[in-house]
Design an enzyme around this catalytic site. Structure first.
Site, short mmCIF file in Angstrom:
data_model
loop_
_atom_site.label_atom_id
_atom_site.label_comp_id
_atom_site.label_asym_id
_atom_site.label_seq_id
_atom_site.Cartn_x
_atom_site.Cartn_y
_atom_site.Cartn_z
CG ASP A 76 -1.89 0.98 1.33
OD1 ASP A 76 -1.82 2.16 1.02
OD2 ASP A 76 -3.21 0.50 1.39
CB ILE A 77 0.91 4.46 -1.84
CG1 ILE A 77 -0.70 4.68 -1.84
CG2 ILE A 77 1.27 4.04 -3.36
CD1 ILE A 77 -1.02 5.96 -2.72
CB ALA A 99 -1.52 3.67 -6.18
CG LEU A 101 -9.69 4.22 -3.48
CD1 LEU A 101 -10.38 4.30 -2.06
CD2 LEU A 101 -9.65 2.71 -3.60
CB SER A 142 -9.62 13.07 -12.78
OG SER A 142 -11.03 12.85 -13.13
CE1 TYR A 167 -10.73 9.67 -8.49
CE2 TYR A 167 -11.92 10.73 -10.06
CZ TYR A 167 -10.95 10.06 -9.93
OH TYR A 167 -10.02 9.93 -10.86
CE LYS A 171 -7.42 10.72 -9.07
NZ LYS A 171 -5.95 10.04 -8.90
NE ARG A 310 -23.71 8.50 -14.43
CZ ARG A 310 -22.59 8.07 -14.92
NH1 ARG A 310 -22.69 6.65 -14.91
NH2 ARG A 310 -21.81 8.84 -15.48
N GLY A 312 -25.68 13.95 -10.75
CA GLY A 312 -24.38 14.48 -10.67
C GLY A 312 -23.58 14.65 -12.18
CG ASP A 313 -24.01 11.92 -15.71
OD1 ASP A 313 -22.94 11.86 -14.95
OD2 ASP A 313 -24.56 10.99 -16.21
P1 NAD Z 1 -7.51 1.24 -11.57
O1 NAD Z 1 -8.26 1.13 -10.27
O2 NAD Z 1 -7.49 0.33 -12.59
O3 NAD Z 1 -5.79 1.34 -11.13
C1 NAD Z 1 -5.41 1.76 -9.89
C2 NAD Z 1 -4.38 0.91 -9.24
O4 NAD Z 1 -4.07 1.32 -8.08
C3 NAD Z 1 -5.20 -0.58 -9.12
O5 NAD Z 1 -4.46 -1.69 -9.56
C4 NAD Z 1 -5.32 -0.70 -7.61
O6 NAD Z 1 -5.23 -2.06 -7.02
C5 NAD Z 1 -4.13 0.17 -7.04
N1 NAD Z 1 -4.33 0.86 -5.49
C6 NAD Z 1 -5.35 1.50 -5.21
N2 NAD Z 1 -5.16 1.99 -4.05
C7 NAD Z 1 -3.93 1.70 -3.93
C8 NAD Z 1 -3.04 1.93 -2.79
N3 NAD Z 1 -3.47 2.46 -1.65
N4 NAD Z 1 -1.68 1.49 -2.60
C9 NAD Z 1 -1.36 0.74 -3.66
N5 NAD Z 1 -2.09 0.43 -4.78
C10 NAD Z 1 -3.21 0.84 -4.72
O7 NAD Z 1 -7.61 2.75 -12.04
P2 NAD Z 1 -7.08 3.40 -13.45
O8 NAD Z 1 -8.29 3.58 -14.29
O9 NAD Z 1 -5.94 2.74 -14.00
O10 NAD Z 1 -6.70 4.65 -13.01
C11 NAD Z 1 -5.59 5.07 -12.68
C12 NAD Z 1 -5.40 6.57 -12.01
O11 NAD Z 1 -5.90 7.35 -12.95
C13 NAD Z 1 -6.04 6.61 -10.77
O12 NAD Z 1 -5.69 7.67 -9.90
C14 NAD Z 1 -7.43 7.40 -11.08
O13 NAD Z 1 -8.00 8.43 -10.26
C15 NAD Z 1 -7.03 8.20 -12.43
N6 NAD Z 1 -7.80 8.44 -13.36
C16 NAD Z 1 -8.48 7.46 -14.02
C17 NAD Z 1 -9.67 7.81 -14.92
C18 NAD Z 1 -10.18 6.59 -15.56
O14 NAD Z 1 -11.45 6.63 -15.86
N7 NAD Z 1 -9.93 5.34 -15.39
C19 NAD Z 1 -9.97 8.86 -15.24
C20 NAD Z 1 -9.21 10.00 -14.76
C21 NAD Z 1 -8.24 9.96 -13.73
C1 WQD Z 2 -20.41 8.96 -19.90
C2 WQD Z 2 -21.55 9.45 -20.22
C3 WQD Z 2 -23.31 9.10 -18.89
C4 WQD Z 2 -23.25 4.76 -18.26
C5 WQD Z 2 -16.40 9.24 -15.11
C6 WQD Z 2 -15.97 9.99 -13.93
C7 WQD Z 2 -14.82 10.82 -14.01
C8 WQD Z 2 -13.45 9.98 -14.70
C9 WQD Z 2 -14.10 9.32 -15.92
C10 WQD Z 2 -11.92 8.97 -13.16
C11 WQD Z 2 -22.48 9.90 -19.31
C12 WQD Z 2 -23.68 8.14 -19.73
C13 WQD Z 2 -22.93 5.99 -18.54
C14 WQD Z 2 -24.29 4.08 -18.55
C15 WQD Z 2 -24.96 6.14 -19.90
N1 WQD Z 2 -12.92 8.96 -14.04
N2 WQD Z 2 -23.92 6.55 -19.41
N3 WQD Z 2 -25.24 4.79 -19.28
O1 WQD Z 2 -19.51 10.21 -15.92
O2 WQD Z 2 -18.23 11.03 -17.70
O3 WQD Z 2 -16.77 10.17 -15.95
O4 WQD Z 2 -15.27 8.51 -15.58
O5 WQD Z 2 -11.51 10.33 -12.88
O6 WQD Z 2 -14.42 11.14 -12.90
O7 WQD Z 2 -17.06 10.92 -13.32
O8 WQD Z 2 -18.13 8.86 -17.67
O9 WQD Z 2 -18.29 6.51 -18.59
O10 WQD Z 2 -19.76 7.03 -16.58
O11 WQD Z 2 -20.48 8.32 -18.57
O12 WQD Z 2 -25.81 6.72 -20.69
O13 WQD Z 2 -24.71 3.06 -18.05
O14 WQD Z 2 -22.26 8.07 -20.51
O15 WQD Z 2 -24.40 9.31 -18.30
O16 WQD Z 2 -23.08 11.23 -20.12
P1 WQD Z 2 -18.15 10.29 -16.67
P2 WQD Z 2 -19.03 7.68 -17.95
#
Ligand code: NAD
Ligand code: WQD
Length: 355
Positions: A76-77, A99, A101, A142, A167, A171, A310, A312-313
């Protein structure tokens, strides 16, 4: 002792590596594909992951694609002893910090867990980096820091005072900490990368996103409907003032995102200080447009029903990614069709494995 950024590392893996890089969350969706690219670029990769949202087997897939070994530490980080041990063992030059959530919905239910993992986790990492004089960091931020954006397309100048959920706020807290750190000590080299909507998978079909529960995000939901794992998609809201009434987002291929990270690393090689950049395509795509593109590419019909919005969208959110292009020389190149094709290939691979 100051560790020069470009100090080569000898013998860590029996081969010479350009840099030793710590990748936190390196078994996750984006981190795993970044590991492949880093290894392929000649770097030594050490992954620290607690498996909270990933599986050990991802390591083999990374190594299979990259054709070289990585070091994996399960931990864990927030575990400062573990960090100290790793930093003493490996001569890191750079940290890629994935890493954390990442579910906005879950963060509303368990905000303390989100702040603890995302903020405290980053703080423990930064403290160890400082102790070890490792001052180069690429951080996964993000687009959710923008909340409801005042201007579309969203530039980095857009206000980030009001993210819509814990969340996004976690960030933003980290971004502010990193900006303060950089102001206090100009030796730090920090890139804060604000991802828009990462989708798709590694073109090999060996790495991608595989949510353990019913997916909340659109693309993972669509692929599961296509494969029959889910019955039909709900389209959340058809009364937005957008091109066709459905929500509009900036979907970016995860491989483009990864290339953005490598471009950021190149930039930091030559520049100290703090940069915050949008990583998106600059193109808005509606829910219905994404469904249609997926149907065209795969020739599979996606049954859907329309439902209420949904909570919050936002109606629409897409990036102005010109700053990243100007500063990094990076631009997303993959098409929506590429995103659909690769996401679908990955889903088929997951199904094959589970059958
Ligand atoms: P993910 O959940 O697939 O990957 C995150 C990894 O971090 C996982 O393997 C998890 O096991 C590990 N992890 C979580 N908490 C940890 C901890 N305390 N210590 C060590 N490891 C830990 O997520 P992802 O989609 O690959 O996203 C990576 C990063 O990008 C995240 O910080 C996320 O917030 C950011 N991000 C993701 C998205 C997206 O839509 N996927 C969008 C914007 C930003
Ligand atoms: C995209 C569009 C929904 C599901 C999220 C996080 C954001 C970032 C990326 C981490 C929207 C619509 C979705 C479904 C639908 N993650 N939708 N039916 O909400 O833009 O972003 O992921 O940082 O923080 O909030 O992405 O893929 O959930 O939605 O109609 O079953 O699809 O309403 O318009 P979002 P999403």
């Amino acid at each position: 002792m100051h560790k020069g950024f470009l100090r080569p590392v000898y013998g860590s893996y029996g081969v010479d590596s350009l840099l030793n890089i710590l990748v936190t969350g390196g078994l996750g969706y984006i981190g795993s594909q970044a590991c492949v690219a880093l290894v392929q670029a000649g770097h030594g990769v050490v992954v620290l992951d607690d498996l909270s949202n990933s599986q050990r087997s991802v390591r083999e897939q990374i190594e299979k694609i990259a054709g070289s070994e990585i070091h994996l530490e399960i931990g864990d980080i927030r575990d400062e002893e573990c960090l100290c041990r790793l930093f003493n063992e490996f001569n890191f030059s750079v940290v890629f910090h994935f890493a954390g959530l990442k579910s906005p919905l879950e963060s509303v239910a368990v905000p303390v867990d989100y702040y603890d993992c995302n903020v405290n986790g980053t703080l423990s990492l930064l403290k160890q980096m400082k102790r070890s004089q490792v001052k180069t960091l690429v951080f996964s931020s993000s687009a959710s820091v923008y909340g409801i954006p005042a201007e579309i397309p969203v530039t980095e100048k857009n206000s980030v005072t009001n993210p819509s959920h814990p969340y996004g706020r976690s960030k933003l807290v980290v971004e502010n900490i990193l900006a303060d750190l950089s102001s206090a000590d100009r030796e730090w080299r920090i890139a804060c990368l604000r991802y828009f909507n990462p989708v798709g998978a590694h073109p090999s079909g060996l790495l991608g996103e595989n949510p353990q529960t019913i997916p909340c995000n659109l693309m993972p939901y669509i692929v599961r409907v296509a494969s029959g794992r889910l019955e039909k998609l709900s389209v959340f809201g058809v009364d937005y003032s957008t091109v066709d009434g459905t929500g509009v987002r900036d979907y970016i291929h995860v491989q483009d995102l990864v290339e953005g990270h490598l471009a950021a690393l190149n930039y930091l090689e030559c520049n100290s200080g703090f940069i915050t950049l949008n990583l998106g395509t600059g193109q808005g795509v509606s829910v219905l447009q994404l469904i249609h593109e997926f149907e065209n590419v795969t020739e599979i019909k996606i049954p859907f029903v329309t439902t209420e919005r949904r909570a919050g969208d936002v109606a629409e959110c897409w990036a102005d990614a010109s700053l990243a292009e100007n500063m990094l020389g990076w631009k997303a190149t993959r098409t929506l069709a590429d995103m659909c094709r690769d996401a679908w290939r990955w889903e088929q691979q997951c199904l094959q494995k589970s059958s």
